[in-house]
Enzyme design. Structure first.
Site, short mmCIF file in Angstrom:
data_model
loop_
_atom_site.label_atom_id
_atom_site.label_comp_id
_atom_site.label_asym_id
_atom_site.label_seq_id
_atom_site.Cartn_x
_atom_site.Cartn_y
_atom_site.Cartn_z
N GLU A 60 0.83 -1.22 0.00
CA GLU A 60 0.00 0.00 0.00
C GLU A 60 0.86 1.26 0.00
O GLU A 60 0.53 2.26 -0.64
CB GLU A 60 -0.96 0.00 1.19
CG GLU A 60 -2.16 -0.92 1.05
CD GLU A 60 -1.80 -2.39 1.18
OE1 GLU A 60 -0.68 -2.71 1.67
OE2 GLU A 60 -2.63 -3.25 0.80
N ASP A 85 -8.81 -1.25 5.52
CA ASP A 85 -8.02 -1.55 6.72
C ASP A 85 -6.51 -1.40 6.46
O ASP A 85 -5.75 -1.00 7.34
CB ASP A 85 -8.28 -2.98 7.18
CG ASP A 85 -9.77 -3.27 7.30
OD1 ASP A 85 -10.23 -3.52 8.42
OD2 ASP A 85 -10.48 -3.22 6.26
N PHE A 86 -6.09 -1.75 5.23
CA PHE A 86 -4.64 -1.75 4.96
C PHE A 86 -4.12 -0.40 4.54
O PHE A 86 -2.94 -0.25 4.22
CB PHE A 86 -4.32 -2.84 3.93
CG PHE A 86 -4.84 -4.18 4.36
CD1 PHE A 86 -4.43 -4.73 5.57
CD2 PHE A 86 -5.77 -4.87 3.60
CE1 PHE A 86 -4.94 -5.94 6.01
CE2 PHE A 86 -6.29 -6.08 4.04
CZ PHE A 86 -5.87 -6.63 5.24
N HIS A 127 -10.69 -6.77 8.08
CA HIS A 127 -11.39 -6.52 6.83
C HIS A 127 -12.74 -5.83 7.05
O HIS A 127 -13.63 -5.92 6.22
CB HIS A 127 -11.61 -7.84 6.06
CG HIS A 127 -10.33 -8.50 5.65
ND1 HIS A 127 -9.62 -9.31 6.51
CD2 HIS A 127 -9.62 -8.46 4.50
CE1 HIS A 127 -8.54 -9.76 5.90
NE2 HIS A 127 -8.50 -9.25 4.67
#
Lengths: 324, 445
Positions: A60, A85-86, A127
């Protein structure tokens, strides 16, 4: 006219901007050949080619860093986080670099970082999160959370055209559950403007994202007992529609702040402060918050159901506030 | 508690100074928060000023009779004795202290926890505590910031609502204060005698409206328009009439063939005399004749006495854009059809041009109104007090009617008579109307 789903609305919005403006391109994990984990970019590789639909490694930080660089060189990248979330992996790129470029060097960074957030799909703690507040706390960013297909399309287009970084949280629970007829013209939804989802007189519910449906359903139930909810959908959190918030509070004099994010440091806290600073003398009852508890999102379905704010929560709190 | 400076308050937008007329406390004397401390006089008002804090009047800086600018410090309220401080500590949370007392001073204080998800649901630890220790002196009235603001804007002393709150624990809510304001607006209003149309005995006037039920308030946005004088007079008169008379309404159908025929025939002659002949003239004449034969319908009731009026003065209700007025044709029984037609033309015109004199609307003894004007079949009019009857005219419409077992088309009208059953019985009212009907249906042309 066919009904357009929320996810399809996002896809259309990006697609149309790519057709119109060749500086616009998408990048992210599996956005190309696979068409995106949720199919937001389906068909784009075939239409726009591999220079404008770029499959990236699982990084990311690398995705956002690449997008920032491209933006500084005049492009309009739309970076996908496979799950919102990431986005924390790209936190430094977003908060320390993208958010501060204009302030520090006078260089705008017109990127969109978008990704699916939110629970209700039994995705577990990695997630299902709602990470909006990390970014709402960062001056230099814009943060939007559409709740309808119309807003999803209108806001992604506004985000792409915006000269500064916009973090676009799409609620994955709504992807295929929400659909509506969309106008065929080239519309945008201005960032920073709220929308009234239901006009009511007794209690204002200020909310955003998937929770607007919880509020509306609660309103239907409460209507039977003569309690008339006013539902305001913020749509944008940064900047948020201060004026609409005050107006809606002044209208009903009682307010419930509802969000799916956890409570401490959640947007409701900020709103509560704004309301008590700017509309204290219009309050006829305490400002009430309905949020998720301060825990990670549980994996277990019954626990997740307990965790997420429910219609019955809104009904209960509204009854208390109505009687207050 | 630290020292509190007492200032000359601003009593109104344009006020810049005030005269301190009287100190209500002496130096060194104990004063409670909100207890009257001194009196002032400004261009706009004279009033008592409450103390902003509890304590001891430590210093008086402005003497009686002195005029000072607003925000000038006029006194200082200080800590006072240890006894006073202890007393204060006994009632925490009762008074909104400028500087909140430290929790440790409170005798029974338990460590307070920050509450979790629901900040205020039902009684919190704090309110329970309050219930155990009610304030010895002043009971704080539970309200809300909104309620206090509304109270301030409408000059309402919230203590007037003590015990009337409908919220949790008797809290005064928005709707409580709004209906309180609404009620106090509605209550003490003496009925003004501006209706003007009625001489002689005034029937007892009950209060315009004293609803037993609390008015339901509409909470949405509204536009507020004060009643015009005329509207107010109508409103009061209508409610008063409803409460005064025992209204009963009877209905009669009348075949208008003959009067319409007569009207058509007479029209050219009347026009040459400068009169526009309307059907109303026929009804006025028929009513005037019938009133001579049924004098009770031309009466009024004063206490235990019936007043039979010698004159027959028939009021005609005239609908105006800005309301309704009832000019009167005096001695209608003495006029022929031409005279009546002219009189009707005249008052109608002057009503619309606002040229009526007070005499024109005085001394009516019977009224005719025309609900059929806009197509109503008929209406049930309210009696014009202190009269005892009012006749309504519906719209004239061709209808299929049965005459001698044949169906015929006739221009029909529905008439109604609302009468005061206190003095007129149904039989009399119907005989009166049958008389009117007979005259109209057998009109000689």
């Amino acid at each position: 006219m066919p009904l357009t789903t929320y996810v399809e609305a996002i896809r259309q919005g990006i697609w149309e901007e790519m057709e119109k403006d060749e500086r616009v391109f998408v990048l992210g994990e599996d956005v190309g050949i696979y068409g995106g984990a949720f199919k937001v970019t389906a068909g784009m590789l075939e239409r726009f080619g591999e220079w404008r639909v770029i499959d990236t490694p699982i990084s990311e930080s690398g995705i956002v860093g690449t997008a920032i660089g491209a933006a500084l060189m005049g492009m309009r990248p739309v970076a996908e986080m496979q799950f919102a979330d990431f986005i924390s992996c790209a936190f430094d790129q977003i908060t320390n670099f993208a958010a501060k470029c204009r302030y520090r060097w006078g260089a705008g960074v017109p990127i969109v970082v978008r990704g699916p957030s939110g629970g209700g799909v039994h995705g577990g703690p990695f997630h299902s999160q709602n990470p909006e507040m990390y970014f709402v706390h960062t001056p230099g960013l814009k943060v939007v959370c559409p709740a309808t297909a119309y807003d999803a399309k209108g806001l992604i287009k506004a985000a792409i055209r915006d000269p500064d970084p916009v973090i676009y949280f799409e609620h994955k629970f709504l992807y295929r559950r929400v659909k509506e007829e969309l106008p065929s013209d080239d519309f945008v939804v201005p960032i920073g403007k709220a929308a009234i989802r239901r006009n009511g007189t007794d209690i204002t519910v200020i909310t955003y994202g998937a929770m607007i449906y919880i509020a509306l359903e609660a309103a239907k139930e409460l209507e039977k007992e003569g309690i008339d909810l006013h539902v305001l959908d913020l749509r944008s959190l940064l900047p948020f529609d201060n004026e609409a918030v005050l107006e809606s509070v002044k209208k009903t004099n009682k307010v419930i702040l509802l969000h799916e994010d956890t409570q401490i440091g959640g947007f409701a806290g900020e709103l509560a402060a704004v309301i008590s600073e700017q509309a204290f003398e219009y309050l006829d009852g305490p400002i009430r918050r309905i949020t998720a508890p301060n825990t990670p999102v549980p994996y277990s379905p019954p626990l997740e159901e307990f965790f997420l704010p429910k219609v019955s929560d809104v009904v209960r709190v509204a009854r208390e506030l109505y009687a207050y | 508690m630290a020292e509190t400076k007492v200032i000359m308050p601003q009593m109104g937008e344009s006020i810049f100074e005030g005269t301190l007329t009287k100190w209500l406390k002496k130096k060194g004397e104990r004063v409670e928060r909100d207890e009257p401390l001194f009196e002032i006089s400004t261009d706009k008002i004279d009033t008592e000023i409450p103390s902003p804090a509890a304590g001891v009047l430590q210093d008086i800086l402005v003497n009686e009779g002195q005029t000072v600018q607003i925000n000038t410090v006029v006194a200082v309220i200080g800590d006072g004795s240890a006894k006073a401080a202890a007393e204060e500590a006994k009632q925490p949370a009762k008074q909104e202290p400028p500087a909140k007392e430290a929790p440790k001073e409170t005798p029974k204080q338990e460590p307070k926890e920050v509450k979790g998800p629901a900040p205020v649901a039902g009684p919190t630890a704090e309110t329970e505590e309050e219930e155990r220790e009610p304030s010895a002196t002043e009971e704080r009235i539970k309200s809300s910031p909104l309620v206090r603001r509304i109270a301030k804007e409408h000059n309402v002393d919230l203590s007037a609502l003590t015990g009337k709150g409908t919220g949790i624990d008797g809290r005064v809510t928005k709707s409580d204060i709004l209906s309180y304001i609404e009620q106090s607006k509605a209550a003490p209003r003496p009925a003004p005698a501006e209706a003007g149309a009625y001489k002689g005995p005034e029937p007892p006037r009950p209060k315009p409206s004293a609803p037993a039920v609390q008015p339901v308030t509409f909470t949405g946005e509204v536009e507020r328009v004060p009643l015009t004088q005329m509207r107010k007079a109508i409103a009061e008169h209508m409610v008063m009439s409803r409460k005064t008379s025992a209204h009963v309404t009877t209905f009669f159908e009348v075949d208008c063939s003959r009067i319409l025929h007569a009207k058509e025939k007479l029209q050219p002659d009347f026009e040459r005399s400068g009169a526009r002949l309307t059907v109303t003239a026929f009804f006025v004449q028929a009513a005037a004749n019938a009133l001579k034969r049924f004098p009770i319908v031309n009466s009024s009731l004063e206490g235990d006495t019936i007043l039979y009026k010698r004159a027959i003065n028939i009021g005609i209700a005239v609908n105006l854009e800005w309301g309704l007025i009832v000019p009167v044709i005096k001695n209608a029984d003495e006029k022929n059809l031409l005279g009546l037609a002219k009189a009707i033309n005249d008052i109608g015109e002057r009503a619309r041009n606002k040229k009526l004199t007070p005499d024109d609307i005085k001394d009516g003894t019977f009224t005719i109104t025309n609900p059929g004007q806009y197509g109503a079949v008929i209406g049930t009019p309210i009696i014009n007090q202190p009269q005892v009857a009012i006749m309504g005219m519906g719209g004239i419409k061709k209808r299929a009617v049965v005459i001698d077992d044949a169906i015929a088309i006739r221009p029909m009208i529905m008439l109604s008579l609302s009468f005061d059953h206190r003095v007129i019985d149904g039989a009399t009212a119907d005989q009166f109307m049958a008389d009117v009907q007979k005259q109209l249906e057998s009109w000689a042309s």
